[in-house]
Scaffold this active site. Structure first.
Site, short mmCIF file in Angstrom:
data_model
loop_
_atom_site.label_atom_id
_atom_site.label_comp_id
_atom_site.label_asym_id
_atom_site.label_seq_id
_atom_site.Cartn_x
_atom_site.Cartn_y
_atom_site.Cartn_z
N ASP A 1 3.25 10.06 -6.57
CA ASP A 1 3.48 10.45 -7.97
C ASP A 1 2.63 11.64 -8.41
O ASP A 1 2.04 11.63 -9.50
CB ASP A 1 3.23 9.25 -8.89
N TYR B 1 -1.63 1.08 -10.55
CA TYR B 1 -0.20 0.79 -10.48
C TYR B 1 0.35 1.13 -9.09
O TYR B 1 0.36 0.31 -8.19
CB TYR B 1 0.57 1.54 -11.59
N CYS B 2 0.78 2.36 -8.90
CA CYS B 2 1.45 2.71 -7.64
C CYS B 2 0.50 2.73 -6.46
O CYS B 2 0.89 2.35 -5.35
CB CYS B 2 2.15 4.06 -7.79
N VAL B 3 -0.73 3.17 -6.66
CA VAL B 3 -1.68 3.18 -5.55
C VAL B 3 -1.98 1.77 -5.09
O VAL B 3 -1.90 1.44 -3.91
CB VAL B 3 -2.98 3.92 -5.95
N THR C 1 1.31 0.11 -3.52
CA THR C 1 1.74 0.69 -2.25
C THR C 1 0.73 0.41 -1.14
O THR C 1 1.12 0.11 0.00
CB THR C 1 1.99 2.20 -2.41
#
Length: 205
Positions: A29, A134-136, A139
Site C-alpha cells: 500500500d 492493518y495490512c502489515v 500480511t
C-alpha cells in the site's frame, strides 16, 4: 456498495531478470493517500518512511540477483482516499516492467488475490509499507502461516495515531503503535531488521 474488481497485473513475461527466486520484496500500500504530507492526510512519519522504503527498493533493484518485487495496492470504497483510479490510489513509486502490481480489497494481501502464486512457501519475504496495524500485521501473519520466513524492517512501515475509543478517547501516538506491532509480530516469529541492515539486505546472508 459495489467493490472495484481485483485486477492482478502480472504475466509470465515479467520473469526476465535473474531473480533470486527464494527472496521477495513486498511493498504494501505505498500509495499517495497515506504517503502525502501529514497536512494532506498522510501518516505522521510519511517523509522519513518514504525515504527509507525508497532506499530499500533501490537496493533491491540494483542487487546482483534482485528479489522478486511485488507492489500491493489497496482499493477502497467509492469516496475513500484510496478509491480506485483516484489520485490517492496511485502508487508513489513508478513500477518497472518486470515488477508486479496486485490490487487487493482486504488487509491480508493474500486474501482474494493471486499473491500466493508469486511467492513460494519456502521464500524469504521482506515486507515494508503501510499500515503497521492493518495490512502489515495481517500480511505478515498470513505469510508466517504459509511457512514463509518473514522479515519486517524497522523504520520502513508506518501508521496513524490511534484513538482509543474505549479509553476516553485517548490517543496512542503512531510511533507507539508501530512499536507495539513490531513486538507482537516478533513474538509470532517475524524477524525484525533495522535500516542499518539495508546494505546487506539483498546479498547472500
Amino acid at each position: 456498495m459495489t467493490r472495484h474488481p481485483i485486477d492482478n497485473h502480472y504475466s509470465p513475461h515479467h520473469q526476465s531478470p535473474p531473480y533470486l527466486a527464494c527472496r521477495v520484496l513486498l511493498l504494501l500500500d505505498m500509495q499517495v493517500c497515506v504517503l502525502s504530507s501529514p497536512a494532506e492526510g498522510g501518516v505522521p512519519s510519511s517523509e522519513t518512511v518514504l525515504q527509507n522504503i525508497e532506499y530499500i527498493l533501490d537496493r533491491a533493484r540494483s542487487a546482483k540477483q534482485p528479489p522478486r518485487i511485488i507492489h500491493i495496492r489497496n482499493s477502497g470504497e467509492p469516496g475513500e482516499p484510496d478509491a480506485p483510479n483516484s489520485p490517492g490510489w496511485q502508487l508513489v513509486f513508478p513500477t518497472l516492467e518486470h515488477e508486479f502490481v496486485i490490487d487487493k480489497l482486504k488487509n491480508n494481501a493474500f486474501s482474494g488475490t493471486k499473491l500466493a502464486d508469486l511467492i513460494p512457501r519456502d521464500a524469504e519475504l521482506i515486507i515494508v509499507g503501510m499500515q503497521s496495524d492493518y495490512c502489515v500485521r495481517a500480511t505478515c501473519s498470513a505469510a508466517l502461516d504459509r511457512g514463509n520466513t518473514v522479515i519486517l524492517i524497522k523504520g520502513a512501515h508506518a501508521t496513524y495515531d490511534r484513538i482509543e475509543v474505549w479509553n476516553g478517547g485517548m490517543v496512542t501516538k503512531a510511533l507507539d503503535v508501530e512499536l507495539e506491532i513490531e513486538a507482537e509480530l516478533e513474538e509470532a516469529g517475524v524477524n525484525l531488521l533495522c535500516m542499518s541492515d539495508g546494505p546487506h539486505l539483498f546479498s547472500d546472508r
